[in-house]
Write a protein that holds these residues in place. Structure first.
Motif, PDB file in Angstrom:
ATOM      1  N   ASP A  26     -11.595 -11.081 -25.769  1.00 12.51           N
ATOM      2  CA  ASP A  26     -11.039 -10.365 -26.705  1.00 12.51           C
ATOM      3  C   ASP A  26     -12.338  -9.540 -27.456  1.00 12.51           C
ATOM      4  O   ASP A  26     -12.347  -8.350 -27.570  1.00 12.51           O
ATOM      5  N   LEU A  27     -13.376 -10.334 -27.631  1.00 20.78           N
ATOM      6  CA  LEU A  27     -14.551  -9.998 -28.564  1.00 20.78           C
ATOM      7  C   LEU A  27     -15.364  -8.955 -27.463  1.00 20.78           C
ATOM      8  O   LEU A  27     -15.941  -7.892 -28.038  1.00 20.78           O
ATOM      9  N   GLU A  28     -15.266  -8.975 -26.104  1.00 23.62           N
ATOM     10  CA  GLU A  28     -15.845  -7.826 -25.227  1.00 23.62           C
ATOM     11  C   GLU A  28     -14.829  -6.642 -25.507  1.00 23.62           C
ATOM     12  O   GLU A  28     -15.713  -5.463 -25.575  1.00 23.62           O
ATOM     13  N   GLU A  29     -13.851  -6.404 -25.869  1.00 26.12           N
ATOM     14  CA  GLU A  29     -13.177  -5.430 -25.976  1.00 26.12           C
ATOM     15  C   GLU A  29     -13.385  -4.887 -27.467  1.00 26.12           C
ATOM     16  O   GLU A  29     -13.679  -3.709 -27.955  1.00 26.12           O
ATOM     17  N   ILE A  30     -13.493  -5.859 -28.536  1.00 28.12           N
ATOM     18  CA  ILE A  30     -13.541  -5.515 -29.921  1.00 28.12           C
ATOM     19  C   ILE A  30     -15.009  -4.875 -30.162  1.00 28.12           C
ATOM     20  O   ILE A  30     -15.317  -3.773 -30.647  1.00 28.12           O
ATOM     21  N   VAL A  31     -16.173  -5.184 -29.408  1.00 28.23           N
ATOM     22  CA  VAL A  31     -17.462  -4.746 -29.710  1.00 28.23           C
ATOM     23  C   VAL A  31     -17.572  -3.378 -28.937  1.00 28.23           C
ATOM     24  O   VAL A  31     -18.552  -2.487 -29.108  1.00 28.23           O
ATOM     25  N   LYS A  32     -16.550  -2.810 -28.197  1.00 22.00           N
ATOM     26  CA  LYS A  32     -16.538  -1.355 -27.825  1.00 22.00           C
ATOM     27  C   LYS A  32     -15.965  -0.512 -28.876  1.00 22.00           C
ATOM     28  O   LYS A  32     -16.338   0.534 -28.610  1.00 22.00           O
ATOM     29  N   TRP A  33     -15.454  -0.987 -29.884  1.00 22.05           N
ATOM     30  CA  TRP A  33     -14.718  -0.192 -30.843  1.00 22.05           C
ATOM     31  C   TRP A  33     -16.287   0.438 -31.642  1.00 22.05           C
ATOM     32  O   TRP A  33     -17.201  -0.331 -31.852  1.00 22.05           O
ATOM     33  N   PRO A  34     -15.921   1.318 -32.197  1.00 19.89           N
ATOM     34  CA  PRO A  34     -17.163   1.994 -33.026  1.00 19.89           C
ATOM     35  C   PRO A  34     -17.344   1.557 -34.426  1.00 19.89           C
ATOM     36  O   PRO A  34     -16.888   1.975 -35.483  1.00 19.89           O
ATOM     37  N   ILE A  35     -17.610   0.077 -34.607  1.00 15.53           N
ATOM     38  CA  ILE A  35     -17.626  -0.570 -35.666  1.00 15.53           C
ATOM     39  C   ILE A  35     -18.868  -0.358 -36.743  1.00 15.53           C
ATOM     40  O   ILE A  35     -19.930  -0.617 -36.184  1.00 15.53           O
ATOM     41  N   GLU A  36     -18.799   0.247 -37.491  1.00 15.77           N
ATOM     42  CA  GLU A  36     -19.565   0.478 -38.683  1.00 15.77           C
ATOM     43  C   GLU A  36     -19.654  -0.318 -39.730  1.00 15.77           C
ATOM     44  O   GLU A  36     -20.941  -1.000 -40.048  1.00 15.77           O
ATOM     45  N   ASN A  37     -18.755  -0.806 -40.517  1.00 13.45           N
ATOM     46  CA  ASN A  37     -18.643  -1.695 -41.746  1.00 13.45           C
ATOM     47  C   ASN A  37     -17.598  -2.792 -41.341  1.00 13.45           C
ATOM     48  O   ASN A  37     -16.752  -2.559 -40.717  1.00 13.45           O
ATOM     49  N   ILE A  38     -17.766  -3.890 -41.918  1.00  9.19           N
ATOM     50  CA  ILE A  38     -16.910  -4.988 -41.704  1.00  9.19           C
ATOM     51  C   ILE A  38     -16.612  -5.585 -43.369  1.00  9.19           C
ATOM     52  O   ILE A  38     -17.458  -6.039 -43.912  1.00  9.19           O
ATOM     53  N   VAL A  39     -15.160  -5.640 -43.532  1.00  9.62           N
ATOM     54  CA  VAL A  39     -15.089  -6.165 -44.783  1.00  9.62           C
ATOM     55  C   VAL A  39     -14.392  -7.400 -44.635  1.00  9.62           C
ATOM     56  O   VAL A  39     -13.595  -7.690 -43.692  1.00  9.62           O
ATOM     57  N   LEU A  40     -15.080  -8.304 -45.270  1.00  9.46           N
ATOM     58  CA  LEU A  40     -14.749  -9.722 -45.198  1.00  9.46           C
ATOM     59  C   LEU A  40     -13.930 -10.394 -46.345  1.00  9.46           C
ATOM     60  O   LEU A  40     -13.953 -10.005 -47.598  1.00  9.46           O
ATOM     61  N   GLY A  41     -13.342 -11.594 -46.055  1.00  9.41           N
ATOM     62  CA  GLY A  41     -12.504 -11.939 -47.080  1.00  9.41           C
ATOM     63  C   GLY A  41     -13.490 -13.123 -47.529  1.00  9.41           C
ATOM     64  O   GLY A  41     -13.059 -13.744 -48.727  1.00  9.41           O
ATOM     65  N   HIS A  42     -14.368 -13.661 -46.939  1.00 10.56           N
ATOM     66  CA  HIS A  42     -15.254 -14.870 -47.353  1.00 10.56           C
ATOM     67  C   HIS A  42     -16.491 -14.121 -47.140  1.00 10.56           C
ATOM     68  O   HIS A  42     -17.154 -14.202 -46.103  1.00 10.56           O
ATOM     69  N   GLY A  43     -17.191 -13.916 -48.315  1.00  8.51           N
ATOM     70  CA  GLY A  43     -18.651 -13.450 -48.251  1.00  8.51           C
ATOM     71  C   GLY A  43     -18.912 -11.980 -48.518  1.00  8.51           C
ATOM     72  O   GLY A  43     -18.045 -11.165 -48.808  1.00  8.51           O
ATOM     73  N   ASP A  44     -20.101 -11.635 -48.200  1.00  4.99           N
ATOM     74  CA  ASP A  44     -20.437 -10.185 -48.417  1.00  4.99           C
ATOM     75  C   ASP A  44     -19.932  -9.296 -47.631  1.00  4.99           C
ATOM     76  O   ASP A  44     -20.284  -9.711 -45.972  1.00  4.99           O
ATOM     77  N   ASN A  45     -19.499  -8.194 -47.817  1.00 11.76           N
ATOM     78  CA  ASN A  45     -19.041  -7.133 -46.895  1.00 11.76           C
ATOM     79  C   ASN A  45     -20.431  -6.527 -45.885  1.00 11.76           C
ATOM     80  O   ASN A  45     -21.528  -6.734 -46.360  1.00 11.76           O
ATOM     81  N   VAL A  46     -20.081  -6.327 -44.877  1.00 10.18           N
ATOM     82  CA  VAL A  46     -21.289  -5.643 -44.099  1.00 10.18           C
ATOM     83  C   VAL A  46     -21.377  -4.577 -43.994  1.00 10.18           C
ATOM     84  O   VAL A  46     -20.132  -3.807 -43.810  1.00 10.18           O
ATOM     85  N   ILE A  47     -22.235  -3.601 -44.676  1.00 11.37           N
ATOM     86  CA  ILE A  47     -22.453  -2.111 -44.626  1.00 11.37           C
ATOM     87  C   ILE A  47     -23.275  -1.670 -43.480  1.00 11.37           C
ATOM     88  O   ILE A  47     -24.467  -1.695 -43.802  1.00 11.37           O
ATOM     89  N   GLY A  48     -22.810  -1.075 -42.454  1.00 10.56           N
ATOM     90  CA  GLY A  48     -23.712  -0.363 -41.466  1.00 10.56           C
ATOM     91  C   GLY A  48     -23.950  -1.443 -40.388  1.00 10.56           C
ATOM     92  O   GLY A  48     -24.209  -2.530 -40.720  1.00 10.56           O
ATOM     93  N   ASP A  49     -23.979  -0.825 -39.269  1.00  7.67           N
ATOM     94  CA  ASP A  49     -24.477  -1.481 -38.153  1.00  7.67           C
ATOM     95  C   ASP A  49     -23.429  -2.919 -37.643  1.00  7.67           C
ATOM     96  O   ASP A  49     -23.831  -3.953 -37.215  1.00  7.67           O
ATOM     97  N   GLY A  50     -22.147  -2.624 -37.961  1.00  7.56           N
ATOM     98  CA  GLY A  50     -21.073  -3.577 -37.724  1.00  7.56           C
ATOM     99  C   GLY A  50     -21.014  -4.252 -36.367  1.00  7.56           C
ATOM    100  O   GLY A  50     -20.974  -5.349 -35.901  1.00  7.56           O
ATOM    101  N   ARG A  51     -21.162  -3.266 -35.558  1.00  7.23           N
ATOM    102  CA  ARG A  51     -21.125  -3.743 -34.126  1.00  7.23           C
ATOM    103  C   ARG A  51     -22.134  -4.550 -33.680  1.00  7.23           C
ATOM    104  O   ARG A  51     -21.763  -5.432 -33.073  1.00  7.23           O
ATOM    105  N   ALA A  52     -23.338  -4.245 -33.982  1.00  9.02           N
ATOM    106  CA  ALA A  52     -24.479  -5.118 -33.668  1.00  9.02           C
ATOM    107  C   ALA A  52     -24.410  -6.338 -34.543  1.00  9.02           C
ATOM    108  O   ALA A  52     -24.715  -7.524 -33.677  1.00  9.02           O
ATOM    109  N   LYS A  53     -23.913  -6.446 -35.377  1.00 10.97           N
ATOM    110  CA  LYS A  53     -23.754  -7.672 -36.160  1.00 10.97           C
ATOM    111  C   LYS A  53     -22.608  -8.684 -35.457  1.00 10.97           C
ATOM    112  O   LYS A  53     -22.621  -9.933 -35.115  1.00 10.97           O
ATOM    113  N   MET A  54     -21.466  -8.018 -35.090  1.00 14.44           N
ATOM    114  CA  MET A  54     -20.566  -8.770 -34.225  1.00 14.44           C
ATOM    115  C   MET A  54     -21.065  -9.179 -32.735  1.00 14.44           C
ATOM    116  O   MET A  54     -20.761 -10.395 -32.510  1.00 14.44           O
TER     117      MET A  54
END
Length: 85
Positions: free
Chosen positions: A46-74
């Motif tokens: 599943d993660l192999e497919e997810i990291v193909k998406w153009p993820i820029e930001n990640i909104v989290l329910g626990h912790g600080d949101n990730v702004i920019g470079d979301g795909r590399a973070k994942m």
């Protein structure tokens, strides 16, 4: 699946986050990795497919949101999973 706590004002919470590998880093906690992830092959696929998406930001329910470079973070957060395959 992921947490991103840069800091927490409560001392006991900071201690728990440190022990659980969730203080100051983006990714899954130790408890999640070792107790709750039962089908690692399925998650890795599943993660192999997810990291193909153009993820820029990640909104989290626990912790600080990730702004920019979301795909590399994942990719970085779950690198242990794809290396284990």
């Amino acid at each position: 699946l992921v947490f991103n706590f840069s800091s927490h004002p409560h001392f006991a919470t900071r201690c728990f986050l440190c022990l659980n590998g969730a203080n100051g880093s983006f990714g899954p906690t130790r408890v999640l990795k070792h107790l709750f992830l039962k089908d690692r092959e399925l998650l890795a696929a599943d993660l192999e497919e997810i990291v193909k998406w153009p993820i820029e930001n990640i909104v989290l329910g626990h912790g600080d949101n990730v702004i920019g470079d979301g795909r590399a973070k994942m990719e970085s957060a779950f690198g242990w999973l794809t290396r284990a395959r």
